[in-house]
Motif scaffolding. Sequence first.
Motif, short mmCIF file in Angstrom:
data_model
loop_
_atom_site.label_atom_id
_atom_site.label_comp_id
_atom_site.label_asym_id
_atom_site.label_seq_id
_atom_site.Cartn_x
_atom_site.Cartn_y
_atom_site.Cartn_z
N ALA A 209 0.83 -1.20 0.00
CA ALA A 209 0.00 0.00 0.00
C ALA A 209 0.87 1.25 0.00
O ALA A 209 1.97 1.27 0.57
N VAL A 210 0.36 2.32 -0.62
CA VAL A 210 1.09 3.58 -0.74
C VAL A 210 0.28 4.70 -0.11
O VAL A 210 -0.95 4.69 -0.14
N ARG A 211 0.98 5.67 0.43
CA ARG A 211 0.37 6.77 1.16
C ARG A 211 -0.75 7.46 0.38
O ARG A 211 -1.83 7.70 0.90
N ASP A 212 -0.49 7.79 -0.89
CA ASP A 212 -1.49 8.53 -1.67
C ASP A 212 -2.35 7.62 -2.55
O ASP A 212 -3.08 8.10 -3.41
N ARG A 213 -2.24 6.31 -2.35
CA ARG A 213 -3.06 5.32 -3.05
C ARG A 213 -2.82 5.31 -4.56
O ARG A 213 -3.70 4.89 -5.32
N LYS A 214 -1.67 5.76 -4.97
CA LYS A 214 -1.27 5.66 -6.37
C LYS A 214 -0.05 4.75 -6.46
O LYS A 214 0.81 4.74 -5.56
N PRO A 215 0.07 3.96 -7.54
CA PRO A 215 1.21 3.05 -7.67
C PRO A 215 2.55 3.79 -7.73
O PRO A 215 2.60 5.01 -7.92
N GLY B 183 -1.56 -1.88 -4.30
CA GLY B 183 -2.55 -2.03 -3.25
C GLY B 183 -3.58 -3.10 -3.59
O GLY B 183 -3.24 -4.20 -4.03
N SER B 184 -4.86 -2.77 -3.43
CA SER B 184 -5.93 -3.74 -3.68
C SER B 184 -6.49 -3.64 -5.10
O SER B 184 -7.45 -4.33 -5.43
N LYS B 185 -5.88 -2.80 -5.95
CA LYS B 185 -6.41 -2.58 -7.30
C LYS B 185 -5.49 -3.12 -8.39
O LYS B 185 -5.56 -2.69 -9.55
N GLY B 186 -4.62 -4.05 -8.04
CA GLY B 186 -3.62 -4.52 -8.99
C GLY B 186 -4.17 -5.07 -10.29
O GLY B 186 -3.66 -4.77 -11.37
N VAL B 187 -5.23 -5.88 -10.24
CA VAL B 187 -5.71 -6.52 -11.46
C VAL B 187 -6.29 -5.49 -12.43
O VAL B 187 -6.26 -5.69 -13.64
N MET B 188 -6.82 -4.39 -11.90
CA MET B 188 -7.37 -3.36 -12.77
C MET B 188 -6.28 -2.45 -13.33
O MET B 188 -6.31 -2.04 -14.48
N LEU B 189 -5.27 -2.14 -12.51
CA LEU B 189 -4.25 -1.18 -12.90
C LEU B 189 -3.09 -1.78 -13.70
O LEU B 189 -2.50 -1.10 -14.55
N ALA B 190 -2.76 -3.04 -13.43
CA ALA B 190 -1.52 -3.60 -13.95
C ALA B 190 -1.40 -3.61 -15.47
O ALA B 190 -0.35 -3.23 -16.00
N PRO B 191 -2.40 -4.05 -16.24
CA PRO B 191 -2.19 -4.12 -17.70
C PRO B 191 -1.84 -2.78 -18.34
O PRO B 191 -0.88 -2.69 -19.12
N LEU B 192 -2.59 -1.73 -18.03
CA LEU B 192 -2.31 -0.43 -18.64
C LEU B 192 -0.99 0.14 -18.15
O LEU B 192 -0.20 0.67 -18.94
N LEU B 193 -0.72 0.04 -16.85
CA LEU B 193 0.52 0.59 -16.31
C LEU B 193 1.73 -0.20 -16.77
O LEU B 193 2.81 0.39 -16.97
#
Length: 364
Positions: free
Chosen positions: A292-298, A316-326
Motif C-alpha cells: 500500500a502507498v500513502r497517496d493510493r497511487k502506484p 494495493g488492492s487494485k492490482g488486477v485493474m491497474l496492472a495491464p495499462l501501467l
Amino acid sequence: MTTYDYLIIGHGIAGATLAHELRRRGRTVLVLDTYQTDSASNVAAGLMNPVAGKRFALAWRADDFLTAAATFYRELEQRFGQQFFFETPILKLFSSVAEQNTLLARSADHPWQNFVEELAPSLPPAPGVRQDFGGVRIRRGGYLAVRELLVALAAEGLEQGWLRRETFDWNQLVVGPASASYAGDVHARRVVCCEGAAAVHNPYFDWLPLTPNQGEVIDVECSGLADTQVLNKGAYVLPLGAARFRVGATYRWPPFAEGTTEEARAELSQRLASMTDQPFVVLAQRAGVRPAVRDRKPLLGVHPATPVMSILNGFGSKGVMLAPLLAGHFADVLEGHAELWPEVNILRYHALYVAARKEGGFSS
C-alpha cells in the motif's frame, strides 16, 4: 553468462504483466520469483470495481484502466484456452437510509453515471440477497482469477526458461552505470523491482512510502445465494461456481499477526450475513500482504541516482485493474517512447529520497 534486456524481480500481477508486455515486444526477460502462497496476488480475489469506497468515488482513469484490462486478459484467455476474466455486474448494497439518500441525491450530476446501470431505493429481488435499503448496480466491473492466471503464465515461463523459482539475493547483484549482473551468470540492461510488499527491504527503493497491509479472505459454501453478480457492502462476495463464494477483504496495518486470524474470520462472516439471509459454511481462509502507498497511487519510475534500477509496485488492492495499462505504459517509458505519468512517478517522493540519502539509510 547470459545477457537479458530486463531482469524482473517478482512474478505477482505487476511482474507478470510487465514480463508479458516486454516479451510481446521482443525483449529478452528473466524473472526471478519465490512462489509464496500468501502473496497479495495469490490471495487476492481479483475484483475490478470502477466505483468503490465509502464515498462511492469513481476510480482514477476508470474507463482507461478497465478497457485495457479487459483487452489484456481476453487475449491471455485466447492464448491459454482458459477463462480468467469474469465481467460480472456488481451490486453495491446500501447499508442505511442515510447512505441511500446521499447517493440518490448525488446521482444527477456525478461522473460515475456511465458505470451505473441502476440506482434505486428498491431493486428486483435476487435469491438470498438482503436488499433492505436498495442499492446500485455497477456495470463494467467483474473479477479476475488471479492465481489461475499466474499459474498459467508461470508454467509457460518455467518451460521456456524465462522464469526461475528462486529467492533474490541483493548481495549477489552488482550494478554498474549501464547494466547489472547477478549471481555471476546473469547480465541485464535493466533491473525492474516488482516484489510487492517485500520492497520495504529493497536497498534501492526502501525510501518510498510503501507500507505492507494485510488482507484476509474466506471461501464459503452458500447454496441459496444468487451467483449472477458480485455483492458489495463493506466487503465483496464473489461467485466461484458450484455454490461457492469468496468473501473479503479485511485491512490491517502493521503490526499484524502472521497467517489467518479468528478476528478476520468473524468479521467477514458477519459482513456476509449482512448481505444474505441464507446459511453458509466457511470452507477456507487465507491471508496475504498488499503493498500500500500513502497517496493510493502506484509507484513507477527509475532510481534517481542509479538508472539501471527501476520499480513497478504499490498497486494495493487494485492490482488486477491497474496492472495491464501501467505495465504497457512503463514498458513505453523504459524503452524511451513515453514520459512517465506524474501521478505514479516516484519522483513525487523525491524529498524522501533526499532525506534518506542524507541519513545514509540505503546503498545508493
